[in-house]
Design an enzyme around this catalytic site. Structure first.
Site, PDB file in Angstrom:
ATOM      1  CD  GLU A 143       7.600  -0.265   2.256  1.00 34.00           C
ATOM      2  OE1 GLU A 143       8.699  -0.676   1.884  1.00 34.00           O
ATOM      3  OE2 GLU A 143       7.143   0.856   1.941  1.00 34.00           O
ATOM      4  CB  ILE A 144       0.580  -0.358   6.893  1.00 33.77           C
ATOM      5  CG1 ILE A 144       0.152  -0.230   5.428  1.00 33.77           C
ATOM      6  CG2 ILE A 144      -0.250   0.575   7.762  1.00 33.77           C
ATOM      7  CD1 ILE A 144      -1.307  -0.586   5.183  1.00 33.77           C
TER       8      ILE A 144
END
Length: 868
Positions: free
Chosen positions: A459-460
């Site tokens: 999810e970065i």
């Protein structure tokens, strides 16, 4: 059910077999000795267990209480601010001391460790996620040796690194406030599992210690240090592999390298060894190969191969591997209209619809996870018809046993590198540590056929959203222009340069995906992405209605979920009766998604009559979760081939908590896992209703098409057949098919919709493949029979299991079974019991009861009882 025991010997044997070679001449032993530990500032030494960690050692010595019980976690935040010392005295056999070389291999040190052997500093370790091997021959004594390890506080060192960096970095799940360090989030600077610092389903318990075994190795002349069977070509005629071998030699001279399949010699080659480290390559061919398949497509066959290094007829080294032969790739073909790209796994030339879940560590204290625990959780995944698990990036690279079981069970693994929901530094020391961590784990896991892809992080990419100023989690807006440029440059260095280069170098041809979710270079994933994978959290975080699971469907759904509480028996294990309120301090503490408990109640009121009784509220909460995820899975399967994967969040828990898990910390199946098992069946029939129509789909994960029969029946809650119709239906390996369709008002004049249920049954040659039920109203609007008159008989099998046969005179919705006096596993639970139809359920007790169980000890709960 899980037992919190520590089998040190068994754990050591398992880990040793996974990480180290078996050899005639090379001696490999798990370091034996009486370990003890203390806080570095104190004088009192206490007994310690290795592998282990400081928290479990303090618990074993009665210094602290169970960290998972009630609010104890909050009392234990002092532990990670201290430095801790471990030491062990040991003797080595004379035969080992006589060898030319000797080393210690530390398979897991958590995390900043100064290691001394006989008062000589031999190692400075700084990464949880790798092993460390050190030459110890110069320091060994013939009599007693002392190994001592100083573990520095990861918090204190993290604070130093934060200060040196000049400014903090985003770390959304680092519960620094709970840890007593204010807003100083240090997890991103420390290469240890992110979830140790807290997550939205986990506590903050930052560990230190020797978390995997320590091996003593001794050898003469030469040894094998690594074996990799690189698959070059594979078809039905033959498989060609390159056996890539790493050798460490003490001297120059001839040697022989051989590869065996069982007892058959596949290939042999003469080598001219040179002093130092070197590599050799030996091609092998396997005729008419048997392939490795996922469990629903075929047999996950594995070849047992052995590599032997010999000199003058003497074995110098030997390694054994079980490998699977398969062609696996991630297909990203452009759509015909040019509006998107596919994203799916192709296995041995066949498209695979991925069915599974996201997997997190099984405990905060990893030394407590026994081989039996691994077998239980992965067999549960296989029993639920899963063919893929995603090893999520906020945990750790799992034990080899995990991957061996996935190989055996035919479960593919989406493997994240260990980065999640944070931005990370890019200084040379940090990057080099990541480099060595990645090399170690790629080499360790590359022989496992279950590995389907490597993913850079969780999810970065979407959290930062470099290419869309208004998107993301609000991180980048917290920094200056110069800081933003530096942070993103560090991100690209690790996830778009370093990691893909290492995957290609050490596992050529393996697929690398920069982040999850991810759309494509220069574009970020969203709920409407037509490429890549999607994390859909509109339901839950966005408070979207459950029906939106059908609206937001991507090419591969790699995260989505809904929470529930554990069952009441589980909650009783970490609470007192005074805590039996979802808003109590203890229940709130065992819920790390701040909105969680009230969010469950809010959704519940839209679908169910919320019970006042605490244990019944937990039960209905599990039904709410199960129905929502069932709806999502069915939406994704009916969207095949546009959507080709559905991995819900999450399979398991790391402590007792309200969470998205389908199996709680004590390994009890929630309603979700039973529902998922049914929704993931190879063949399924699915109802989808919209504003205008009710459609009935057939879904199949077979390789070939098939002709089936669909029987549909409309029943009232007393069991009367109101309507039926039979259809010819097809199963397609390529897509879901509509087998029947009705106007939404088709059944309006037949009966009261609050008192009837539509059943679809799918048959092939009179064999029932799957059945599904459709209710016309939300559960809160159903007029369920208050007393369905359930009768039960019970029998005992020769194996000590029980067979329950249930009947009812009226519909009993979501029947929950439990023996109050004995824990165990029911083959089915939370099921709808239709009138006049016998339901057979098997019960396997965890422990053999002192006397045979009877009906009077069985507790039965059904949904209508919760509305009284």
């Amino acid at each position: 059910m899980k037992k919190n025991v520590f089998a040190a010997v068994l754990s050591s044997l398992i880990s040793t077999a996974a990480f180290a070679q078996i050899s005639d001449s090379m001696i490999i032993e798990s370091l034996q000795g009486a370990w003890e530990f203390k806080a570095s500032s104190q004088e009192n030494w206490m007994p310690a267990t290795v592998p282990g960690c400081v928290h479990t050692d303090l618990l074993d010595n009665g210094v602290i209480e169970d960290p998972f019980y009630r609010l104890n976690e909050h009392k234990l935040q002092w532990i990670d601010k201290n430095n801790w010392m471990y030491r062990c005295r040991f003797r080595l056999d004379s035969s080992l001391l006589a060898r030319d070389r000797a080393s210690l291999e530390f398979l897991g040190l958590d995390t900043y460790a100064d290691v001394y052997l006989n008062d000589e500093l031999i190692l400075l370790a700084d990464n949880f996620h790798r092993s460390w091997e050190v030459d110890i021959k110069p320091y060994l004594k013939a009599e007693d040796n002392e190994l001592s390890i100083l573990f520095h506080s990861p918090i204190q060192l993290g604070l130093e690194k934060l200060e040196a960096h000049g400014y903090g970095l985003p770390a959304s799940n680092d519960q620094s406030e709970n840890g007593g360090v204010g807003n100083k989030q240090v997890s991103v600077f420390v290469r240890k599992p992110g979830y140790h610092f807290g997550w939205d389903w986990g506590p903050r318990l930052v560990t230190s210690g020797i978390w995997r075994p320590i091996l003593v190795k001794a050898w003469n002349e030469a040894r094998l240090t690594d074996v990799y069977f690189q698959q070059k070509t594979l078809d039905t005629v033959q498989a060609q592999l390159d056996t890539r071998v790493a050798i460490e030699s003490e001297q120059a001279g001839p040697a022989t390298l051989s590869v065996f399949w069982n007892d058959s010699l596949l290939a042999q080659q003469e080598l001219d060894l040179q002093p130092g480290n070197q590599e050799a390559s030996l091609p092998i061919t396997i005729k008419h190969p048997r392939l490795w398949w996922t469990q629903e497509l075929g047999e996950p066959y594995r070849y047992h191969l052995t590599v032997v290094l010999e000199k003058d007829g003497r074995s110098l080294g030997r390694q054994e591997k079980k490998i699977g032969l398969r062609n696996i790739r991630i297909v990203q073909d452009p759509d015909a209209d040019g509006q998107g790209r596919s994203f799916y796994v192709e296995l041995n030339g066949k498209p695979v619809f991925a069915k599974g879940a996201n997997y997190i560590p099984n405990d905060v204290f990893l030394n407590r996870v026994t081989p039996e625990w691994y077998r239980n959780i992965l067999q549960s995944a296989a029993d639920a018809n899963m063919n893929m698990l995603r090893v999520w990036g906020g945990g750790f690279y799992e034990d080899d046993l995990f991957y061996e079981l996935c190989d055996e069970l035919g479960i593919m693994v989406w493997q994240d590198f260990m980065f999640a929901c944070s931005m990370y530094p890019g200084d040379s020391t940090f990057v080099e540590s990541v480099r060595q961590e990645a090399i170690y784990n790629i080499k360790r896991l590359r022989n496992h056929p279950c590995i389907a892809l490597w993913c850079g992080n969780n999810e970065i990419d979407v959290a930062w959203s470099q290419y869309e100023e208004k998107l993301g989690w609000g991180w980048k807006q917290l920094y200056s222009k110069e800081q933003r440029a530096a942070i993103w440059a560090d991100y690209e260095l690790i996830f778009h340069q370093l990691l893909p280069e290492l995957v290609e170098a050490y596992q050529p041809g393996a697929f690398y995906w920069p982040s999850s979710p991810y759309a494509e270079n220069g574009a970020h994933a969203s709920y409407s992405s037509t490429s890549g994978d999607i994390h859909y959290w509109g339901v839950w975080h966005g408070e979207h209605p459950f029906q939106d699971f059908r609206k937001y469907i991507g090419r591969f759904m790699s995260e989505y979920g809904f929470q529930s509480f554990p069952e009441f028996r589980s909650v009783q294990q970490y609470t007192l009766p005074e805590d039996y309120d979802i808003e109590s301090e203890v229940m709130a503490s065992h819920q790390r998604s701040g909105i969680g408990n009230l969010r469950i109640r809010s959704y519940m009121k839209g679908h169910y009559k919320a019970p006042r009784q605490f244990d019944q509220f937990l039960y209905v909460g599990q039904l709410l979760q199960a129905e929502s995820i069932k709806m999502a899975i069915e939406a994704h399967r009916t969207a095949k081939p546009y959507c080709m994967g559905t991995l819900y969040w999450q399979l398991n828990d790391c402590w007792p908590v309200a969470s998205w898990a389908g199996i709680d910390y004590y390994l009890r199946w929630k309603a979700l896992h039973y529902f998922v098992r049914d929704a993931f069946k190879r063949e399924s029939v699915v109802f989808l209703d919209d504003k205008d129509s009710l459609k009935v789909y057939t879904c199949s994960d077979r390789i070939t098409p098939a002709r089936t029969q669909l029987r549909m029946e409309l029943l009232d809650f007393e069991g009367e057949l109101l309507w039926y119709q039979n259809f010819d239906a097809r199963l397609s390996p390529d897509s879901a098919l509509v087998a029947a369709s009705f106007p939404l008002d088709y059944f309006d004049n037949i009966g009261d919709k609050s008192k009837m249920v539509l059943r679809a049954r799918l048959y092939e040659d009179k064999q029932l493949l799957h059945e599904n039920l459709f209710y016309f109203e939300a559960p809160k609007n159903l007029e369920l029979p208050q007393n369905p008159e359930i009768t039960t008989t019970i029998g005992l099998t020769a194996k000590g299991d029980y067979v329950l046969t249930l009947n009812s005179k009226a519909l009993a919705k979501n029947v929950f079974l439990e023996f109050d006096a004995v824990d165990g596993h029911f083959s089915d639970n939370y099921f709808d019991l239709l009138p006049g139809e016998a339901k057979v359920v098997h019960f396997s007790p965890q422990d053999t009861p002192k006397q045979a169980l009877g009906i009077e000890e069985l507790r039965i709960l059904h949904l209508a009882e919760t509305a009284l």
